[in-house]
Design an enzyme around this catalytic site. Structure first.
Site, PDB file in Angstrom:
ATOM      1  CG  HIS A 105      -1.917   1.048   1.263  1.00  0.00           C
ATOM      2  ND1 HIS A 105      -1.649   2.355   1.588  1.00  0.00           N
ATOM      3  CD2 HIS A 105      -3.235   1.001   0.957  1.00  0.00           C
ATOM      4  CE1 HIS A 105      -2.763   3.062   1.484  1.00  0.00           C
ATOM      5  NE2 HIS A 105      -3.742   2.271   1.104  1.00  0.00           N
ATOM      6  CB  CYS A 165      -4.094   3.471  -2.431  1.00  0.00           C
ATOM      7  SG  CYS A 165      -5.118   4.566  -1.414  1.00  0.00           S
ATOM      8  CG  HIS A 213      -7.204   0.779  -1.227  1.00  0.00           C
ATOM      9  ND1 HIS A 213      -6.433   1.038  -0.113  1.00  0.00           N
ATOM     10  CD2 HIS A 213      -7.570  -0.519  -1.138  1.00  0.00           C
ATOM     11  CE1 HIS A 213      -6.325  -0.067   0.607  1.00  0.00           C
ATOM     12  NE2 HIS A 213      -6.988  -1.026   0.013  1.00  0.00           N
ATOM     13  CG  ASP A 258      -9.466   3.600   0.638  1.00  0.00           C
ATOM     14  OD1 ASP A 258      -9.850   3.048   1.685  1.00  0.00           O
ATOM     15  OD2 ASP A 258      -8.336   4.098   0.505  1.00  0.00           O
ATOM     16  CG  HIS A 259     -10.892   6.347   3.405  1.00  0.00           C
ATOM     17  ND1 HIS A 259      -9.873   7.210   3.682  1.00  0.00           N
ATOM     18  CD2 HIS A 259     -10.407   5.125   3.744  1.00  0.00           C
ATOM     19  CE1 HIS A 259      -8.830   6.537   4.144  1.00  0.00           C
ATOM     20  NE2 HIS A 259      -9.133   5.276   4.189  1.00  0.00           N
ATOM     21  CE1 TYR A 266     -11.979   1.405   5.034  1.00  0.00           C
ATOM     22  CE2 TYR A 266     -10.884   2.880   6.581  1.00  0.00           C
ATOM     23  CZ  TYR A 266     -10.846   2.094   5.446  1.00  0.00           C
ATOM     24  OH  TYR A 266      -9.698   2.003   4.705  1.00  0.00           O
TER      25      TYR A 266
END
Ligand code: DNO
Length: 387
Positions: free
Chosen positions: A235, A273, A300, A347-348, A364
């Protein structure tokens, strides 16, 4: 033409977002980890099986592990690193025995992702995660009180930090400390003292040393990964800059080229990401994707809006500085070449609607991610025509 695999990060049975919620959001794959196992210890086969059974009983699949954390002893290559590498290999073998073959990890010193504020209010009233350099400097200079910190910031940042610090009350400083030190839900929090000690340890290791330690880690697990068919995905650093005097080695195109070339084997992959990479003022996420795409085994997808200081907030998935259309186009083209669909997760997400009144894990909550996933899957279909 295949579709990408739609996944969702779930923190385990005590995640306030249930597996039923995940199904309603439309994801089919779960991204999770055994957060209750302390970093560095072996993940027992029984615990993996138990978690897998819970996921499967809900009609979902455990697609990706995020993360099997790399113990600090490995990142710093302490004398006992070998023991932790052996544990890591055993965990990988146990996961593989359960058919779980994609693993996400990071090589960020001490802290995982870092934000200075978790509830920045957007114009529509939803709340976003925020990274502000002035606030980070306040943490660094006045809370952590790191020696030499003042040499790491431009003069203008130091001045603004000093005047803002003068206006903050004790509660605001406590909140800032908690936000910066916040780790992964259900995992051990980092203490200020641990952080100070680590900063000193990493000072001696430096950028090159940390790179070498990553190569050492990857080389040590290469055989097991290849035999077991495990794909490791690193990541990117979040944010993609050295912070608090700690080196960062997975932030830029050059970093990823180094990582992939130095252990040039198919198991050595990337978790692409867009949010982490997109926060770098000099990063072009699409250019990085094109350079590493053959090794992207997980993605992500999220967005960020930066200001001229490089501070950023997390924007709508289809808003912000990253051209998500271009990324999705490239990702779906790469996916069409694969036998196994590339898993991605929204993601998020913003804390919004009913989630504003709930206790949620920062980034999240359910509804913001549901929105993100809905937009991203629509974008994919719109691009590929693969209905
Ligand atoms: C934050 C996440 C990171 C990520 C790890 C991977 O939301 O993207 O915490 O899971 O860095 O090891």
């Amino acid at each position: 033409m295949k579709k990408l695999e739609q996944t969702w990060r779930w923190y385990g049975p005590n995640d306030p977002v249930s597996l039923q919620d995940v199904k309603q959001a439309g994801a089919t794959g779960i991204v999770t980890a055994l957060h209750h196992i302390p970093h560095g210890e072996v993940w027992p086969l029984e615990d993996i099986k138990e978690r897998k059974a819970i996921i499967e009983a809900a009609g979902l699949t455990w697609s990706v592990v995020e993360s099997v954390p790399v113990h600090e002893a490995i990142k710093t290559r302490r004398a006992d690193a070998g023991k932790f590498i052996e544990n890591y290999k055993t965990s990988l073998k146990n996961l593989s025995a359960c058919g779980i073959k994609t693993v996400c990890y990071n090589f960020m010193p001490v802290l995982d992702w870092t934000r200075t504020q978790l509830d920045l209010e957007m114009k529509d009233g939803s709340k976003a995660l925020y990274f502000n350099w002035i606030d980070l400097a306040i943490f660094d200079l006045y809370i952590l009180k790191r020696t030499g910190a003042d040499t790491d910031y431009p003069h203008s940042v130091l001045e603004r930090a000093a005047s803002k610090f003068a206006t903050l009350n004790q509660q605001q400083l406590t909140d800032l400390r908690i936000n910066v030190l916040m780790g992964i839900p259900n995992e051990k929090e980092i203490e200020l003292e641990t952080l100070r000690n680590s900063i000193n340890e990493y000072k001696a290791i430096g950028f090159n040393g940390l790179r070498e330690n990553l190569v050492y880690f990857l080389s040590s697990i290469a055989e097991v990964c290849t035999e077991e068919g495990i794909k490791m995905t690193i990541h990117p650093d979040d944010p993609p800059y050295p912070i608090l005097g700690l080196p960062r080695i997975a932030s830029t195109l050059d970093d990823f080229n180094y990582i992939l070339r130095n252990v040039d084997q198919p198991f050595n992959g990337v978790c692409f990401c867009t949010g982490s990479l997109g926060a770098g003022v000099d990063n072009n996420a699409l250019e990085i994707f094109n350079a590493v795409k053959e090794r992207v085994y997980f993605a992500h997808l999220r967005n960020v809006t930066k200001d001229e200081d490089g501070s950023f907030y997390e924007a709508d998935h289809l808003g912000g500085d990253v051209n998500m259309y271009a990324i999705m186009k490239a990702l779906s083209e790469e996916n069409a070449l694969r036998n196994i669909p590339i898993p991605f997760r929204p993601d998020h997400g913003h804390q919004m609607l009913d989630d504003l009144a709930k206790q949620t894990n920062p980034g999240y909550s359910a509804i913001g991610r549901l929105r993100g996933l809905a937009e991203l899957r629509g974008l994919e279909i719109g691009i590929t025509g693969n209905y």
